[in-house]
Design a protein around this motif. Structure first.
Motif, mmCIF file in Angstrom:
data_model
loop_
_atom_site.group_PDB
_atom_site.id
_atom_site.type_symbol
_atom_site.label_atom_id
_atom_site.label_comp_id
_atom_site.label_asym_id
_atom_site.label_seq_id
_atom_site.Cartn_x
_atom_site.Cartn_y
_atom_site.Cartn_z
ATOM 1 N N VAL A 19 0.859 -1.179 0.000
ATOM 2 C CA VAL A 19 0.000 0.000 0.000
ATOM 3 C C VAL A 19 0.899 1.234 0.000
ATOM 4 C CG1 VAL A 19 -1.738 1.251 1.318
ATOM 5 C CG2 VAL A 19 -1.750 -1.234 1.319
ATOM 6 N N THR A 20 0.542 2.230 -0.801
ATOM 7 C CA THR A 20 1.294 3.487 -0.826
ATOM 8 C C THR A 20 0.847 4.348 0.349
ATOM 9 O OG1 THR A 20 1.463 3.398 -3.227
ATOM 10 C CG2 THR A 20 1.836 5.534 -2.181
ATOM 11 N N VAL A 21 1.807 4.705 1.215
ATOM 12 C CA VAL A 21 1.485 5.519 2.389
ATOM 13 C C VAL A 21 1.953 6.965 2.251
ATOM 14 C CG1 VAL A 21 1.386 3.592 4.000
ATOM 15 C CG2 VAL A 21 3.555 4.741 3.602
ATOM 16 N N ALA A 22 2.858 7.229 1.322
ATOM 17 C CA ALA A 22 3.347 8.595 1.127
ATOM 18 C C ALA A 22 3.959 8.714 -0.260
ATOM 19 C CB ALA A 22 4.389 8.956 2.179
ATOM 20 N N VAL A 44 9.899 -1.642 3.691
ATOM 21 C CA VAL A 44 9.547 -0.517 2.817
ATOM 22 C C VAL A 44 10.069 -0.776 1.415
ATOM 23 C CG1 VAL A 44 9.758 1.969 2.484
ATOM 24 C CG2 VAL A 44 9.775 1.036 4.775
ATOM 25 N N PHE A 45 9.288 -0.387 0.423
ATOM 26 C CA PHE A 45 9.707 -0.442 -0.975
ATOM 27 C C PHE A 45 9.439 0.920 -1.597
ATOM 28 C CE2 PHE A 45 8.491 -1.031 -5.429
ATOM 29 C CZ PHE A 45 9.701 -1.481 -5.927
ATOM 30 N N VAL A 67 6.168 5.586 -1.425
ATOM 31 C CA VAL A 67 6.628 4.777 -0.300
ATOM 32 C C VAL A 67 5.566 3.702 -0.061
ATOM 33 C CG1 VAL A 67 7.264 4.787 2.137
ATOM 34 C CG2 VAL A 67 7.821 6.750 0.696
ATOM 35 N N ASN A 68 5.915 2.461 -0.361
ATOM 36 C CA ASN A 68 4.983 1.343 -0.228
ATOM 37 C C ASN A 68 5.360 0.462 0.946
ATOM 38 O OD1 ASN A 68 3.586 2.095 -2.567
ATOM 39 N ND2 ASN A 68 5.065 1.041 -3.855
ATOM 40 N N VAL A 69 4.363 0.051 1.714
ATOM 41 C CA VAL A 69 4.555 -0.853 2.851
ATOM 42 C C VAL A 69 3.491 -1.942 2.778
ATOM 43 C CG1 VAL A 69 5.530 0.959 4.321
ATOM 44 C CG2 VAL A 69 3.093 0.493 4.402
ATOM 45 N N PRO A 70 3.686 -3.068 3.477
ATOM 46 C CA PRO A 70 2.637 -4.092 3.519
ATOM 47 C C PRO A 70 1.356 -3.533 4.135
ATOM 48 C CG PRO A 70 4.696 -4.974 4.333
ATOM 49 C CD PRO A 70 4.901 -3.505 4.146
ATOM 50 N N GLU A 71 0.246 -4.082 3.710
ATOM 51 C CA GLU A 71 -1.057 -3.572 4.139
ATOM 52 C C GLU A 71 -1.239 -3.621 5.658
ATOM 53 O OE1 GLU A 71 -5.434 -3.808 2.145
ATOM 54 O OE2 GLU A 71 -4.274 -5.647 2.263
ATOM 55 N N SER A 72 -0.664 -4.619 6.307
ATOM 56 C CA SER A 72 -0.818 -4.737 7.762
ATOM 57 C C SER A 72 -0.039 -3.667 8.521
ATOM 58 C CB SER A 72 -0.366 -6.125 8.225
ATOM 59 O OG SER A 72 1.010 -6.298 7.950
#
Length: 129
Positions: A19-22, A44-45, A67-72
């Protein structure tokens, strides 16, 4: 030949969607966000980091560095990037504040009086000279 090298990358171990958070416009801003999240053990990816790093004019066309992180981990990651406290950190601060006794007001007046007398003494010394 097959590549038998084993990857220990946290992102490759994650089976859930990212999920993109920023979104950031420059690689160094995205890198700071990545380091902050990794310090909390959040994988982080950064998407489009190298394309925008090569030519910064691509930032508008690609929509910035995502900035992508796992959904959890998305909720914690958003709170960290907004520099809000996590629930465990809030509990720790509350326990510290309740354990610390308040500063007595009588000592505050004493320190104020000593400071004022020091200033008056300094002014008197200057006037004598």
């Amino acid at each position: 030949m097959k590549n038998t090298e084993v990857k220990n990358d946290k992102i490759s171990d994650v089976a859930e969607p990212l999920v993109t958070v920023a979104v950031y416009g420059t690689p160094y801003e995205a890198g700071l966000a990545k380091s902050e999240l990794e310090s909390y053990d959040i994988p982080v990816f950064l998407a489009d980091e190298f394309a925008i790093g090569i030519n910064s004019l691509y930032a508008n066309a690609l929509g910035g560095i995502k900035v992508n992180v796992p959904e959890s981990c998305a909720e914690d990651a958003c709170r960290i990037l907004r520099q809000e406290l996590l629930p465990e950190e809030e509990a720790l601060i509350q326990s510290f504040e309740s354990a610390t006794p308040p500063f007595p007001k009588s000592l505050a007046w004493l320190y104020l009086l000593l400071g004022a007398s020091g200033i008056v003494g300094f002014i008197m010394m200057l006037l004598r000279a």
